[in-house]
Write a protein that holds these residues in place. Structure first.
Motif, mmCIF file in Angstrom:
data_model
loop_
_atom_site.group_PDB
_atom_site.id
_atom_site.type_symbol
_atom_site.label_atom_id
_atom_site.label_comp_id
_atom_site.label_asym_id
_atom_site.label_seq_id
_atom_site.Cartn_x
_atom_site.Cartn_y
_atom_site.Cartn_z
ATOM 1 N N MET A 98 0.709 -1.176 -0.233
ATOM 2 C CA MET A 98 -0.002 -0.192 -0.094
ATOM 3 C C MET A 98 0.830 1.237 -0.061
ATOM 4 S SD MET A 98 -2.904 -1.110 2.856
ATOM 5 C CE MET A 98 -3.418 0.449 2.874
ATOM 6 N N ILE A 99 0.238 2.221 -0.652
ATOM 7 C CA ILE A 99 1.304 3.571 -0.689
ATOM 8 C C ILE A 99 1.257 4.187 0.745
ATOM 9 C CG2 ILE A 99 0.748 5.848 -1.670
ATOM 10 C CD1 ILE A 99 -0.287 4.931 -4.093
ATOM 11 N N ARG A 100 0.269 3.938 1.788
ATOM 12 C CA ARG A 100 0.486 4.548 3.010
ATOM 13 C C ARG A 100 1.634 3.843 3.666
ATOM 14 N NH1 ARG A 100 -0.578 4.039 8.506
ATOM 15 N NH2 ARG A 100 -1.242 5.764 9.530
ATOM 16 N N ALA A 106 -10.313 5.917 -10.787
ATOM 17 C CA ALA A 106 -8.922 7.014 -10.249
ATOM 18 C C ALA A 106 -7.927 6.162 -10.630
ATOM 19 C CB ALA A 106 -9.333 7.239 -9.019
ATOM 20 N N THR A 107 -6.818 7.125 -10.745
ATOM 21 C CA THR A 107 -5.414 6.384 -10.640
ATOM 22 C C THR A 107 -4.477 7.185 -9.984
ATOM 23 O OG1 THR A 107 -4.756 8.165 -12.661
ATOM 24 C CG2 THR A 107 -5.673 5.914 -13.294
ATOM 25 N N SER A 108 -3.522 6.403 -9.502
ATOM 26 C CA SER A 108 -2.665 7.079 -8.354
ATOM 27 C C SER A 108 -1.221 6.763 -8.608
ATOM 28 C CB SER A 108 -3.088 6.506 -6.831
ATOM 29 O OG SER A 108 -3.180 5.241 -7.050
ATOM 30 N N ARG A 114 8.958 8.341 -10.528
ATOM 31 C CA ARG A 114 7.213 8.321 -10.330
ATOM 32 C C ARG A 114 6.860 6.813 -10.645
ATOM 33 N NH1 ARG A 114 5.747 11.748 -14.104
ATOM 34 N NH2 ARG A 114 4.910 13.363 -12.537
ATOM 35 N N TYR A 115 6.300 6.208 -9.557
ATOM 36 C CA TYR A 115 5.589 4.797 -9.755
ATOM 37 C C TYR A 115 3.915 5.099 -9.994
ATOM 38 C CZ TYR A 115 9.894 4.182 -7.282
ATOM 39 O OH TYR A 115 11.270 4.015 -6.904
ATOM 40 N N VAL A 116 3.685 4.268 -10.911
ATOM 41 C CA VAL A 116 2.297 4.305 -11.509
ATOM 42 C C VAL A 116 1.491 3.109 -11.213
ATOM 43 C CG1 VAL A 116 0.608 4.765 -13.701
ATOM 44 C CG2 VAL A 116 3.000 5.882 -13.502
ATOM 45 N N TYR A 117 0.334 3.160 -10.372
ATOM 46 C CA TYR A 117 -0.225 1.979 -10.076
ATOM 47 C C TYR A 117 -1.722 1.957 -10.421
ATOM 48 C CZ TYR A 117 3.000 2.528 -6.265
ATOM 49 O OH TYR A 117 4.313 2.668 -5.497
ATOM 50 N N PRO A 118 -2.151 0.597 -10.392
ATOM 51 C CA PRO A 118 -3.419 0.268 -11.205
ATOM 52 C C PRO A 118 -4.368 1.319 -10.891
ATOM 53 C CG PRO A 118 -2.099 -1.863 -10.474
ATOM 54 C CD PRO A 118 -1.510 -0.619 -9.650
ATOM 55 N N GLU A 119 -5.348 1.286 -11.878
ATOM 56 C CA GLU A 119 -6.562 2.209 -11.611
ATOM 57 C C GLU A 119 -7.690 1.375 -10.425
ATOM 58 O OE1 GLU A 119 -9.914 2.168 -14.689
ATOM 59 O OE2 GLU A 119 -8.670 3.836 -15.311
ATOM 60 N N THR A 120 -8.230 2.244 -9.817
ATOM 61 C CA THR A 120 -9.345 1.903 -8.903
ATOM 62 C C THR A 120 -10.292 2.630 -8.712
ATOM 63 O OG1 THR A 120 -9.262 1.515 -6.153
ATOM 64 C CG2 THR A 120 -8.224 3.462 -7.101
ATOM 65 N N LYS A 121 -11.448 2.508 -7.931
ATOM 66 C CA LYS A 121 -12.497 3.148 -7.745
ATOM 67 C C LYS A 121 -12.249 4.466 -6.948
ATOM 68 C CE LYS A 121 -15.787 -0.570 -8.184
ATOM 69 N NZ LYS A 121 -16.699 -1.397 -7.377
ATOM 70 N N VAL A 122 -13.181 5.680 -7.431
ATOM 71 C CA VAL A 122 -12.602 6.766 -6.658
ATOM 72 C C VAL A 122 -13.000 6.751 -5.079
ATOM 73 C CG1 VAL A 122 -13.319 8.299 -8.547
ATOM 74 C CG2 VAL A 122 -15.054 7.557 -7.193
ATOM 75 N N ASP A 126 -12.093 4.144 -3.286
ATOM 76 C CA ASP A 126 -11.036 3.524 -2.628
ATOM 77 C C ASP A 126 -9.518 4.376 -2.615
ATOM 78 O OD1 ASP A 126 -12.637 1.385 -2.403
ATOM 79 O OD2 ASP A 126 -12.248 0.679 -4.068
ATOM 80 N N VAL A 127 -9.678 5.782 -3.076
ATOM 81 C CA VAL A 127 -8.597 6.487 -3.091
ATOM 82 C C VAL A 127 -7.992 6.755 -1.579
ATOM 83 C CG1 VAL A 127 -7.648 8.855 -3.448
ATOM 84 C CG2 VAL A 127 -9.323 7.870 -5.110
ATOM 85 N N GLY A 128 -8.575 6.790 -0.785
ATOM 86 C CA GLY A 128 -8.002 7.032 0.746
ATOM 87 C C GLY A 128 -7.161 5.956 0.964
ATOM 88 N N THR A 129 -7.753 4.644 0.754
ATOM 89 C CA THR A 129 -7.066 3.352 0.921
ATOM 90 C C THR A 129 -5.734 3.188 0.107
ATOM 91 O OG1 THR A 129 -9.058 2.229 1.801
ATOM 92 C CG2 THR A 129 -7.289 0.999 1.249
ATOM 93 N N ARG A 130 -5.963 3.598 -0.971
ATOM 94 C CA ARG A 130 -4.803 3.500 -1.950
ATOM 95 C C ARG A 130 -3.584 4.594 -1.382
ATOM 96 N NH1 ARG A 130 -2.658 -0.076 -5.320
ATOM 97 N NH2 ARG A 130 -4.581 -0.150 -6.535
ATOM 98 N N VAL A 131 -4.065 5.727 -1.223
ATOM 99 C CA VAL A 131 -2.808 6.721 -0.632
ATOM 100 C C VAL A 131 -2.342 6.638 0.654
ATOM 101 C CG1 VAL A 131 -3.612 8.175 -2.632
ATOM 102 C CG2 VAL A 131 -4.601 8.417 -0.386
ATOM 103 N N GLY A 132 -3.343 5.822 1.248
ATOM 104 C CA GLY A 132 -2.935 5.550 2.896
ATOM 105 C C GLY A 132 -3.412 6.718 4.137
ATOM 106 N N TRP A 133 -4.113 7.587 3.569
ATOM 107 C CA TRP A 133 -4.571 8.751 4.287
ATOM 108 C C TRP A 133 -5.980 8.847 4.123
ATOM 109 C CZ3 TRP A 133 -0.229 11.751 1.507
ATOM 110 C CH2 TRP A 133 0.740 11.841 2.504
#
Length: 306
Positions: free
Chosen positions: A1-3, A37-39, A90-98, A100-107
């Motif tokens: 995870m990004i967090r 969303a992409t992160s 820059r690390y490009v991660y798979p697409e996710t739903k908007v 789930d953005v919080g879970t993806r970025v860790g905040w």
């Protein structure tokens, strides 16, 4: 995870970098029209620090992530990053739903759609507890940026707006509230004719009737003026010719000639007079005309004269 990556890298950066160095960690989120969303995660080192130490960006990043999960493990690809005096990856991660953005970025960042807009809210906990730092004395050497882009125009935000994107640059050591509102759809796509460069149809304005009449009268006046000019030019040319200005001779009127005299009728049986002799035949004198008129009561004689 990004967090976990963000927390681990931040803690190591605080412990290992000197005051002359600085690490940037950037979180980039792009919201799409279809609800996805992409992160991305950016890890970069200040160019001045690299020049002082003679290290490469990869060497510094490897030191920061040593013993931690490799940030490239779940990335679909990596890209070179060079911006604002920083160089890194820059690390490009798979697409996710908007959602789930919080879970993806860790905040605890929340993204919801309301009508035609996306609403973003959350808290960036950059305190020592939030970063899980172990007594970092050099915490000022770490900088963090968060970029969230919308499909359409940004309508409200407490960050730095640049086009359809919002950037936050929170101070490390603080918990920062963020919020933004932006259009969930971009501008309408151009029509097929516009995309293919079709010729534009130009509609001419309707000319009022009074203007048509005025233009017609003006045209007649112009034609008359042209005719006058041409006529005067012809007169000037004629006046310059030799003998110009004299009245042309008119043919003389001949008086009528009287009709030729006709010879008087001769009595039947008489001989015509001899031309050139002046006398009648046999030397006799020419007969004299009778001065008296014949009697109207007598029948005419035959042949006449007897």
């Amino acid at each position: 995870m990004i967090r976990s990556r963000v927390v681990a890298v931040a803690a190591l950066a605080v412990l290992t970098l000197t005051l002359s160095g600085c690490v940037r960690m950037g979180v980039e989120v792009a919201l799409q029209e279809d609800g996805a969303a992409t992160s991305n995660l950016v890890l970069a080192v200040e160019d001045a620090y690299l020049d002082q130490t003679g290290q490469s960006p990869d060497d510094v990043i490897d030191t920061l992530t040593e013993g931690q999960e490799d940030p490239a493990r779940e990335a679909v690809r990596t890209e070179d990053f060079e911006q604002d005096g920083y160089t890194g990856t820059r690390y490009v991660y798979p697409e996710t739903k908007v959602g789930d953005v919080g879970t993806r970025v860790g905040w605890p960042i929340k993204v919801v759609r309301k009508g035609g807009d996306y609403l973003v809210s959350g808290t960036l906990d950059l305190t020592e507890q939030g970063l899980d730092s172990r007594g970092g004395a050099a915490i000022d050497n770490l900088s963090i940026t968060v970029d969230i882009s919308f499909p359409g125009k940004v309508k409200d935000s407490n960050g730095i707006v640049d086009g359809n994107s919002v950037r936050w640059e929170p101070a490390v050591g603080e918990a920062v509230e963020i919020h933004a509102r932006g259009a969930a759809k971009g501008p309408a796509e151009p029509d097929a004719d516009e995309a293919t460069g079709a010729a534009e149809v130009v509609t001419l304005p309707v000319v009022p009737e009074w203007m048509v009449l005025a233009l017609g009268v003006s045209g007649l006046v112009i034609l008359l003026l042209i005719g006058v000019v041409v006529w005067q030019a012809m007169l000037r040319v004629r006046d310059r010719r030799p003998g110009a200005g004299a009245d042309p001779p008119y043919p003389q009127q001949q008086a009528p000639q009287p009709p030729a005299a006709q010879p008087a009728p001769q009595p039947y049986g008489s001989l015509p007079p001899q031309h050139g002799t002046g006398s009648s035949p046999y030397g006799a004198a020419p007969p004299q005309e009778r001065s008296t008129s014949p009697d109207q009561n007598l029948p005419p004689s035959f042949p006449p004269g007897y």
